[in-house]
Design a protein around this motif. Structure first.
Motif: not given
Length: 368
Positions: A101-109
């Motif tokens: 899977a891919r880990v992508v930083p979210g806008p809420d941290g």
């Protein structure tokens, strides 16, 4: 000479007998009411527990199986710790399969995990069962592939942090639609909380997202069932034919076929022509239009059936359709057929909402 019982005594005896008959019914109703009252606190506790455990689950923003074989996932990991990597884990008993899977930083941290996995029917120990993924021609990430045996598989995200590894269950997305109701008196199309389940175009297996007993998301794998899949209904001026393939039917010995009235009644034996097909055993059936028209003067509805000694009766149709209302979409024009013997008949093929092929046949006056 016998005496007639006094009316009041007769009435009392009748009331006593009626009360004796009503007592078990009343007791059963009272028991159901008590059980319902006792179950209410348990249901509330389970709902509260599910709400609490969801705080420690990955929140699914999107979770579905598209085109019958591709699992798409977008979820948010609990907590604000940054993960170095993650993969999706399928678990059934002691079997365990992983897909990257891919880990992508979210806008809420919080970290957002995305995965696209190609699902295949098979044993997890087979070669190529781990989904490593790759790069497609456009520079994007190609979907990995996992092989899953029939049954239920729990879904978990395995997040790798600098000093630990965490396994978290997946919460189902909010607003999942309910199962479809029955149509036309037949079983409803096979569905999941994500909608109707199309069959995998490669293996005809069905993969569906469901809620596990724990409340977390899981995936069910259903092996393909033998079916008589219709390819075409050919209506010509002097004959009517049905062509198709018998799929996932390993043994065709002692196979018989007939055209029978829906709901029971008359049935006419037919001799299908069988040949090797692209996906199974190809069949061609000539409908006995004259015999079907001779049963009654009005419109009657028939269906083509194949009888097998090992898998029972198979009704010809489009079993692999993923349409909610197949009868409104899969349409075949009606036509007048004039058999060599017997009067002409109006033949109107149609599909029920579950995909079964029906032949509506109306005898016409000679010369029509």
């Amino acid at each position: 000479m016998t005496s007639t019982p006094h009316p009041p005594l007769t009435a009392r005896l009748q009331m006593l007998a009626l009360n004796r008959l009503r007592s078990p019914v009343r007791a059963a109703r009272a028991a159901r009411r008590r059980a319902a009252r006792m179950a209410e606190p348990l249901h509330r506790s389970v709902a509260r527990l599910d709400g609490v455990t969801n705080r420690f689950r990955a929140r699914s923003e999107h979770l579905s199986v598209l085109d019958g074989q591709t699992l798409n996932l977008a979820a948010v990991l609990p907590g604000h710790e940054r993960a170095a990597g993650a993969h999706l884990e399928f678990t059934s008993g002691r079997e365990r399969v992983a897909a990257l899977a891919r880990v992508v930083p979210g806008p809420d941290g919080r970290d957002r995990v995305e995965a696209t996995v190609r699902l295949r029917l098979g044993r997890a120990a087979e070669e190529g069962s781990a989904a490593d993924g790759g790069t497609d021609d456009r520079g994007g990430t190609a979907p990995g592939e996992v092989r899953l045996a029939p049954g239920r598989w729990d879904l978990r995200l395995v997040a790798v942090y600098p000093e630990r590894t965490a396994r978290v269950a997946l919460a189902l997305p909010d607003g999942a639609p309910p199962d479809a109701p029955p149509h036309d008196g037949e079983p409803p199309p096979r569905t999941s909380p994500a909608g109707p389940l199309p069959a995998c175009p490669q293996t005809r297996a069905r993969f569906g997202i469901v809620r596990a007993p724990s409340g977390a998301a899981a995936i069910t794998v259903a092996a393909p069932q033998p079916t008589a899949e219709v390819d075409a209904v050919l209506l010509r001026p002097y004959r009517a034919q049905i062509t198709g393939e018998l799929l996932d039917l390993p043994d065709i010995h002692a196979l018989t076929a007939d055209v029978a009235l829906r709901g029971g009644g008359a049935a006419h034996r037919v001799r299908p022509t069988l040949d090797p097909g692209s996906r199974g055993i190809a069949f061609t059936v000539d409908l006995p239009v004259a015999e079907m028209a001779a049963v009654a003067g009005g419109e009657l509805r028939w269906e083509l059936r194949f009888h097998t000694p090992t898998h029972g009766t198979l009704r010809a149709g489009r079993a692999d359709t993923d349409l909610h209302r197949a009868g409104a979409v899969l349409r075949v024009p009606a036509r007048t057929v004039r058999p060599e013997s017997g009067p002409p008949a109006l033949v109107r093929p149609y599909y029920t909402d579950s995909g079964t092929l029906c032949i509506a046949l109306t005898p016409l006056p000679p010369g029509a």
